[in-house]
Design an enzyme around this catalytic site. Structure first.
Site, mmCIF file in Angstrom:
data_model
loop_
_atom_site.group_PDB
_atom_site.id
_atom_site.type_symbol
_atom_site.label_atom_id
_atom_site.label_comp_id
_atom_site.label_asym_id
_atom_site.label_seq_id
_atom_site.Cartn_x
_atom_site.Cartn_y
_atom_site.Cartn_z
ATOM 1 N N GLY A 1 -1.853 -3.202 20.864
ATOM 2 C CA GLY A 1 -1.319 -1.891 20.661
ATOM 3 C C GLY A 1 -0.104 -1.414 21.165
ATOM 4 O O GLY A 1 0.353 -0.176 20.696
ATOM 5 N N PRO B 1 -1.178 -8.955 21.433
ATOM 6 C CA PRO B 1 -0.085 -8.136 20.729
ATOM 7 C C PRO B 1 0.153 -8.564 19.460
ATOM 8 O O PRO B 1 0.123 -9.791 19.311
ATOM 9 C CB PRO B 1 0.923 -8.389 21.729
ATOM 10 C CG PRO B 1 0.926 -9.912 22.258
ATOM 11 C CD PRO B 1 -0.518 -9.829 22.502
ATOM 12 N N GLY B 2 0.168 -7.493 18.460
ATOM 13 C CA GLY B 2 0.413 -7.983 16.819
ATOM 14 C C GLY B 2 1.884 -7.543 16.837
ATOM 15 O O GLY B 2 2.935 -8.117 16.884
ATOM 16 N N TYR C 1 -0.299 5.752 6.353
ATOM 17 C CA TYR C 1 -0.320 6.444 7.532
ATOM 18 C C TYR C 1 0.898 7.364 7.593
ATOM 19 O O TYR C 1 1.095 7.736 8.838
ATOM 20 C CB TYR C 1 0.012 5.254 8.667
ATOM 21 C CG TYR C 1 -0.934 4.031 8.934
ATOM 22 C CD1 TYR C 1 -2.158 3.959 8.619
ATOM 23 C CD2 TYR C 1 -0.214 2.853 8.956
ATOM 24 C CE1 TYR C 1 -2.991 2.726 8.927
ATOM 25 C CE2 TYR C 1 -0.959 1.606 9.041
ATOM 26 C CZ TYR C 1 -2.314 1.495 8.864
ATOM 27 O OH TYR C 1 -2.997 0.519 9.079
ATOM 28 N N CYS D 1 2.675 3.541 -10.114
ATOM 29 C CA CYS D 1 2.119 4.986 -10.694
ATOM 30 C C CYS D 1 1.163 5.602 -9.602
ATOM 31 O O CYS D 1 -0.254 5.722 -9.950
ATOM 32 C CB CYS D 1 1.539 4.787 -11.874
ATOM 33 S SG CYS D 1 2.815 4.020 -12.997
ATOM 34 N N GLU D 2 1.721 6.067 -8.621
ATOM 35 C CA GLU D 2 0.879 6.830 -7.413
ATOM 36 C C GLU D 2 2.134 7.998 -6.842
ATOM 37 O O GLU D 2 3.212 7.486 -6.650
ATOM 38 C CB GLU D 2 0.307 6.044 -6.205
ATOM 39 C CG GLU D 2 -0.539 5.148 -6.814
ATOM 40 C CD GLU D 2 -1.912 5.642 -6.742
ATOM 41 O OE1 GLU D 2 -2.325 6.598 -6.402
ATOM 42 O OE2 GLU D 2 -2.882 4.981 -7.558
#
Ligand SMILES: *Cc1c(COP(=O)(O)O)cnc(C)c1O
Length: 428
Positions: free
Chosen positions: A245, A282-283, A324, A350-351
């Site tokens: 985190g 941890p990442g 996010y 295409c978004e």
């Protein structure tokens, strides 16, 4: 320098001509874009910093594989003595293949299948972080068939607000993760009924990109109070896993990441007197700032209201801004000063959500310019897809002036491999 009249002040761009001693223009010319580039030295620095902070503690760092699961990155983690936090059989296999010993692997996640549990038991992983009573029973069943003892920790949901984006908060009572302390208390009270699960650990992971120590402190104090209660009730713990985190700096001059020493000090205080093993997962902290996404400007589109900078990278390559509303600094790979311009930075998908930044002040760009999207080492390539039939980007590891391609750019044939026309019709 041509400063056009619509810009009132010249601007000296922060730029990134080199990364880990490698010339990025040359790299992009050779390997093409979009291209993920990771700095081995930046990752090692993070690892060393965390290890130094943990000095004197019986602690194992289990890198959260999902942040960046490239096997070269995992190999680097393994060589540095790290373990792995996995969330699927696929990640287990990646970690083992990269040389991370099973004894340093922990398995988290709410949806472990019995097949995955069995595979993990066969490999001899260190511990399951258990997220529900149903899962606990599944582990008991599978371990009984194998006639082995599974080590388990209960993932506590401490009902703490991690003060982060709702989609990466995991420690609120409303989230799907972990169980309440009240429920965990019952698991321990009844643990003698488990013949093939050794329930002797606690686990907590309250969310991601946390930039404030208070949520960590609060969660750890709740966990510590529970650990002391369990010890007093005759249930000593072999391990406490404090999760991951730790946040990183996505936005220069704005994000203030927590210092590793301060973070570990909170752990030292909360868990003072604990004589079992400490696990950390941890990442993002280890890899996010060690990665960039190199991309070229395809064209500039003057809309009626906004000016669009169209890149050759898109949301399928780096999903975080769409998913996010995440900020990523974007800098030119060129040291020459240029006037600023304001752009909506978009990809070709295409978004409307395929937007890296809105109203972003950048050095004025021209088609063909090379840009580096920073902070792309975590949850970048590991979340990439082939949406819009865009083949997966290439990845390269940089190390002190040298580079090694660690994922070839996907070809069209590779992208469609496995698909076939509907011709072999069968009844189920
Ligand atoms: C994703 C995850 C992590 C890593 O989170 P970061 O924010 O990248 O450090 C650690 N533990 C668990 C259980 C996770 O799901």
């Amino acid at each position: 320098m041509n400063v056009s009249s619509r810009h009132d002040k010249p601007f000296v761009a922060t730029s990134q001509p080199e990364f880990d001693g490698v010339d990025l223009q040359a790299l992009a010319s050779r390997l093409g874009t979009p291209l993920y580039a990771y700095s081995a030295n930046a990752i090692r620095q993070r690892i060393d910093g965390l290890k130094t902070a943990l000095d004197g503690l019986d602690a194992t760092i289990c890198y959260a594989v999902k942040a960046n699961s490239n096997r070269a990155i995992l190999q680097l983690m393994g060589e540095a003595g790290l373990g792995a936090d996995i969330v699927s059989a696929g990640e287990l296999r990646r970690a083992l293949d990269a040389g991370i010993p099973a004894a340093r692997i922990v398995f988290s996640g709410v949806g472990k299948t019995e097949d995955e549990i069995d595979t993990a038991l066969a490999a001899g992983i260190a511990r399951f972080n258990v997220e529900s009573l149903d899962e606990l029973h599944a582990i008991e069943r599978v371990a009984a068939v194998r006639q082995v003892m599974a080590n388990a920790a209960v993932r506590i949901n401490p009902d703490v607000d991690a003060l982060t984006h709702a989609k990466i908060s995991t420690g609120r009572a409303e989230n799907k993760f972990g169980v309440s302390i009240a429920e965990a208390r019952r698991w321990f009270a009844e643990r003698s009924q488990l013949k093939h699960v050794r329930l002797d650990g606690l686990h907590v992971h309250i969310g991601s990109q946390i930039l404030d120590l208070d949520p960590f402190r609060l969660a750890l104090h709740r966990v510590a109070a529970f650990w002391r209660e369990l010890a007093a009730a005759g249930h000593p713990l072999a391990s406490i896993d404090v999760g991951g985190g730790l946040g990183v700096r996505y936005r220069a001059g704005q994000d203030q990441p927590i210092d590793a020493t301060d973070y570990v000090q909170v752990i030292r205080e909360a868990l003072a007197g604990f004589d079992g093993r400490l696990l950390l997962e941890p990442g993002r902290y280890l890899v996010a700032e060690a990665g960039i996404l190199l991309t070229r400007v395809l064209r500039i589109k003057e809309g009626t209201e906004r000016r669009f900078l169209v890149l050759d990278a898109a949301m399928n390559d780096l999903l975080r801004p769409s998913l996010y509303d995440a900020w990523h600094d974007i800098v030119p790979v060129s040291p020459e000063p240029r006037p600023t311009a304001t752009y909506d930075v978009v990809g070709p998908v295409c978004e409307t959500g395929d937007t890296f930044a809105r109203g972003r002040a950048l050095p004025e760009c021209a088609p063909g310019d090379l840009l580096a999207i920073q902070g792309a080492g975590a949850y970048g390539m590991s979340m990439a897809s082939t949406y819009n039939s865009r083949p997966l980007a290439a990845e390269v590891l940089l190390d002190g002036g040298r580079y090694a391609v660690v994922r070839r750019r996907q070809t069209f044939e590779e992208m469609v491999a496995g698909e076939q026309p509907a011709q072999d019709w069968q009844a189920p």
